[in-house]
Write a protein that holds these residues in place. Sequence first.
Motif, PDB file in Angstrom:
ATOM      1  N   GLY A  61       5.157  34.265  30.938  1.00  0.00           N
ATOM      2  CA  GLY A  61       6.506  34.818  30.924  1.00  0.00           C
ATOM      3  C   GLY A  61       7.361  34.360  29.770  1.00  0.00           C
ATOM      4  O   GLY A  61       8.529  34.765  29.663  1.00  0.00           O
ATOM      5  N   LYS A  62       6.811  33.543  28.873  1.00  0.00           N
ATOM      6  CA  LYS A  62       7.568  33.097  27.711  1.00  0.00           C
ATOM      7  C   LYS A  62       7.412  34.089  26.554  1.00  0.00           C
ATOM      8  O   LYS A  62       6.386  34.763  26.442  1.00  0.00           O
ATOM      9  CB  LYS A  62       7.114  31.707  27.268  1.00  0.00           C
ATOM     10  N   VAL A  63       8.421  34.136  25.691  1.00  0.00           N
ATOM     11  CA  VAL A  63       8.342  34.971  24.494  1.00  0.00           C
ATOM     12  C   VAL A  63       7.434  34.283  23.487  1.00  0.00           C
ATOM     13  O   VAL A  63       7.626  33.107  23.156  1.00  0.00           O
ATOM     14  CB  VAL A  63       9.735  35.195  23.878  1.00  0.00           C
ATOM     15  N   ILE A 153       8.851  30.405  23.943  1.00  0.00           N
ATOM     16  CA  ILE A 153      10.070  29.959  24.607  1.00  0.00           C
ATOM     17  C   ILE A 153      10.409  30.870  25.781  1.00  0.00           C
ATOM     18  O   ILE A 153      10.079  32.049  25.805  1.00  0.00           O
ATOM     19  CB  ILE A 153      11.265  29.939  23.628  1.00  0.00           C
ATOM     20  N   ALA A 154      11.087  30.274  26.762  1.00  0.00           N
ATOM     21  CA  ALA A 154      11.650  31.074  27.845  1.00  0.00           C
ATOM     22  C   ALA A 154      12.871  31.803  27.299  1.00  0.00           C
ATOM     23  O   ALA A 154      13.484  31.372  26.305  1.00  0.00           O
ATOM     24  CB  ALA A 154      12.042  30.167  29.005  1.00  0.00           C
ATOM     25  N   THR A 155      13.232  32.907  27.908  1.00  0.00           N
ATOM     26  CA  THR A 155      14.346  33.693  27.376  1.00  0.00           C
ATOM     27  C   THR A 155      15.660  32.954  27.480  1.00  0.00           C
ATOM     28  O   THR A 155      16.576  33.226  26.712  1.00  0.00           O
ATOM     29  CB  THR A 155      14.461  35.040  28.108  1.00  0.00           C
ATOM     30  N   GLY A 156      15.801  32.094  28.405  1.00  0.00           N
ATOM     31  CA  GLY A 156      16.843  31.073  28.452  1.00  0.00           C
ATOM     32  C   GLY A 156      18.281  31.354  28.829  1.00  0.00           C
ATOM     33  O   GLY A 156      19.107  30.596  28.419  1.00  0.00           O
ATOM     34  N   PRO A 157      18.732  32.330  29.624  1.00  0.00           N
ATOM     35  CA  PRO A 157      18.033  33.514  30.108  1.00  0.00           C
ATOM     36  C   PRO A 157      18.073  34.692  29.139  1.00  0.00           C
ATOM     37  O   PRO A 157      17.567  35.768  29.459  1.00  0.00           O
ATOM     38  CB  PRO A 157      18.805  33.859  31.384  1.00  0.00           C
ATOM     39  N   PHE A 158      18.686  34.482  27.952  1.00  0.00           N
ATOM     40  CA  PHE A 158      18.801  35.581  26.996  1.00  0.00           C
ATOM     41  C   PHE A 158      18.043  35.262  25.712  1.00  0.00           C
ATOM     42  O   PHE A 158      18.068  34.125  25.228  1.00  0.00           O
ATOM     43  CB  PHE A 158      20.272  35.865  26.655  1.00  0.00           C
ATOM     44  N   ALA A 185       6.278  41.895  29.359  1.00  0.00           N
ATOM     45  CA  ALA A 185       7.425  41.202  29.945  1.00  0.00           C
ATOM     46  C   ALA A 185       7.286  41.063  31.457  1.00  0.00           C
ATOM     47  O   ALA A 185       6.724  41.939  32.119  1.00  0.00           O
ATOM     48  CB  ALA A 185       8.711  41.955  29.611  1.00  0.00           C
ATOM     49  N   PRO A 186       7.796  39.980  32.032  1.00  0.00           N
ATOM     50  CA  PRO A 186       7.801  39.828  33.488  1.00  0.00           C
ATOM     51  C   PRO A 186       8.656  40.906  34.143  1.00  0.00           C
ATOM     52  O   PRO A 186       9.540  41.486  33.505  1.00  0.00           O
ATOM     53  CB  PRO A 186       8.404  38.435  33.694  1.00  0.00           C
ATOM     54  N   PRO A 187       8.428  41.186  35.409  1.00  0.00           N
ATOM     55  CA  PRO A 187       9.248  42.168  36.118  1.00  0.00           C
ATOM     56  C   PRO A 187      10.728  41.793  36.071  1.00  0.00           C
ATOM     57  O   PRO A 187      11.092  40.624  36.178  1.00  0.00           O
ATOM     58  CB  PRO A 187       8.712  42.110  37.558  1.00  0.00           C
ATOM     59  N   GLY A 188      11.547  42.798  35.883  1.00  0.00           N
ATOM     60  CA  GLY A 188      12.990  42.573  35.890  1.00  0.00           C
ATOM     61  C   GLY A 188      13.601  42.329  34.532  1.00  0.00           C
ATOM     62  O   GLY A 188      14.834  42.305  34.398  1.00  0.00           O
ATOM     63  N   CYS A 189      12.771  42.153  33.509  1.00  0.00           N
ATOM     64  CA  CYS A 189      13.316  41.947  32.164  1.00  0.00           C
ATOM     65  C   CYS A 189      13.834  43.271  31.596  1.00  0.00           C
ATOM     66  O   CYS A 189      13.268  44.332  31.860  1.00  0.00           O
ATOM     67  CB  CYS A 189      12.256  41.370  31.228  1.00  0.00           C
ATOM     68  N   SER A 190      14.874  43.187  30.791  1.00  0.00           N
ATOM     69  CA  SER A 190      15.446  44.384  30.181  1.00  0.00           C
ATOM     70  C   SER A 190      15.932  44.043  28.775  1.00  0.00           C
ATOM     71  O   SER A 190      16.104  42.878  28.427  1.00  0.00           O
ATOM     72  CB  SER A 190      16.615  44.919  31.010  1.00  0.00           C
ATOM     73  N   VAL A 191      16.146  45.085  27.977  1.00  0.00           N
ATOM     74  CA  VAL A 191      16.645  44.884  26.619  1.00  0.00           C
ATOM     75  C   VAL A 191      17.815  45.831  26.368  1.00  0.00           C
ATOM     76  O   VAL A 191      17.787  46.994  26.763  1.00  0.00           O
ATOM     77  CB  VAL A 191      15.528  45.103  25.572  1.00  0.00           C
ATOM     78  N   ARG A 228      22.170  44.180  17.182  1.00  0.00           N
ATOM     79  CA  ARG A 228      21.694  43.029  17.949  1.00  0.00           C
ATOM     80  C   ARG A 228      20.948  43.517  19.197  1.00  0.00           C
ATOM     81  O   ARG A 228      21.434  44.405  19.906  1.00  0.00           O
ATOM     82  CB  ARG A 228      22.848  42.135  18.356  1.00  0.00           C
ATOM     83  N   ALA A 229      19.787  42.941  19.431  1.00  0.00           N
ATOM     84  CA  ALA A 229      19.046  43.219  20.663  1.00  0.00           C
ATOM     85  C   ALA A 229      19.105  41.987  21.543  1.00  0.00           C
ATOM     86  O   ALA A 229      18.843  40.869  21.088  1.00  0.00           O
ATOM     87  CB  ALA A 229      17.598  43.589  20.345  1.00  0.00           C
ATOM     88  N   ILE A 230      19.432  42.183  22.804  1.00  0.00           N
ATOM     89  CA  ILE A 230      19.493  41.076  23.763  1.00  0.00           C
ATOM     90  C   ILE A 230      18.526  41.362  24.896  1.00  0.00           C
ATOM     91  O   ILE A 230      18.608  42.379  25.584  1.00  0.00           O
ATOM     92  CB  ILE A 230      20.919  40.901  24.331  1.00  0.00           C
ATOM     93  N   VAL A 231      17.554  40.453  25.056  1.00  0.00           N
ATOM     94  CA  VAL A 231      16.562  40.563  26.117  1.00  0.00           C
ATOM     95  C   VAL A 231      16.993  39.635  27.248  1.00  0.00           C
ATOM     96  O   VAL A 231      17.243  38.435  27.019  1.00  0.00           O
ATOM     97  CB  VAL A 231      15.158  40.180  25.627  1.00  0.00           C
ATOM     98  N   ALA A 232      17.094  40.175  28.444  1.00  0.00           N
ATOM     99  CA  ALA A 232      17.493  39.388  29.610  1.00  0.00           C
ATOM    100  C   ALA A 232      16.387  39.415  30.647  1.00  0.00           C
ATOM    101  O   ALA A 232      15.815  40.476  30.927  1.00  0.00           O
ATOM    102  CB  ALA A 232      18.793  39.948  30.197  1.00  0.00           C
ATOM    103  N   CYS A 233      16.080  38.255  31.175  1.00  0.00           N
ATOM    104  CA  CYS A 233      15.065  38.151  32.230  1.00  0.00           C
ATOM    105  C   CYS A 233      15.641  37.351  33.391  1.00  0.00           C
ATOM    106  O   CYS A 233      16.430  36.422  33.182  1.00  0.00           O
ATOM    107  CB  CYS A 233      13.814  37.454  31.706  1.00  0.00           C
ATOM    108  N   PRO A 234      15.267  37.704  34.613  1.00  0.00           N
ATOM    109  CA  PRO A 234      15.824  36.971  35.779  1.00  0.00           C
ATOM    110  C   PRO A 234      15.312  35.542  35.844  1.00  0.00           C
ATOM    111  O   PRO A 234      14.285  35.206  35.262  1.00  0.00           O
ATOM    112  CB  PRO A 234      15.297  37.818  36.960  1.00  0.00           C
TER     113      PRO A 234
END
Length: 234
Positions: A61-63, A153-158, A185-191, A228-234
Amino acid sequence: MPAPGEAGKMRDRMVLKRGAWRVRAWGLGCAAAICLVSQGAVAHPHVFVTARQAVVFGPDGKVTGVQAAWTFDDMYSAFAIQGLGDPAKVLTRQDLAPLAKTNVDSLAEFGWFTVAKTGGKSQPFAYPVDYWLDESADKLITLHFTLPLKVPIATGPFFNLQVYDPTYFVAFEFADKDPVTLVGAPPGCSVTVSKPKPLDNTDNQKLSEAFFSNMSPGMDFGIKLASRAIVACP
């Protein structure tokens, strides 16, 4: 326009006191001069890139890195492929392999124009892998490469991603369709992709060749025009 036999020599030549180092990153020493002649006194930018990016995740689940596909404008593309094969045919990856290596080697000095951050901290990249150039039927060339993170890295959360040239000699714009995607990407991630705010009057007045020619080292004007792209994961 130089004769085809001179194109290789010209790709290694620097012709502008300011900005030529940006063109050198693409392996084309005279591309800037051609842009300036054709556009007259028009200010920056001189090279235009349509970018598609993919944020890659590992099984944990890490980038792990970022994949890029950068399509260059018709003027740059036409100059880049001079002398590299039969102009009546679409060039292959093999035809363009030397130029692809020149690109990724030279771009290292500029961090491949790619900035990734988590928690406000920049994340360093390792050397690109899986890189190549190809040419489309409409004679545009696209540079493909993968930038692995030195440490996943973990998304951290972004996870924040931008692609831009600080001096705005090269203009990067995310593609209209699927500009940034997620791979594994893990379930629930979005960009989410956000475009830059319009320049204010003060910044617009700066957009002259003289301003960019006298830009102080380290000045980061290009970020004002970077999406800017922002990736968010739960």
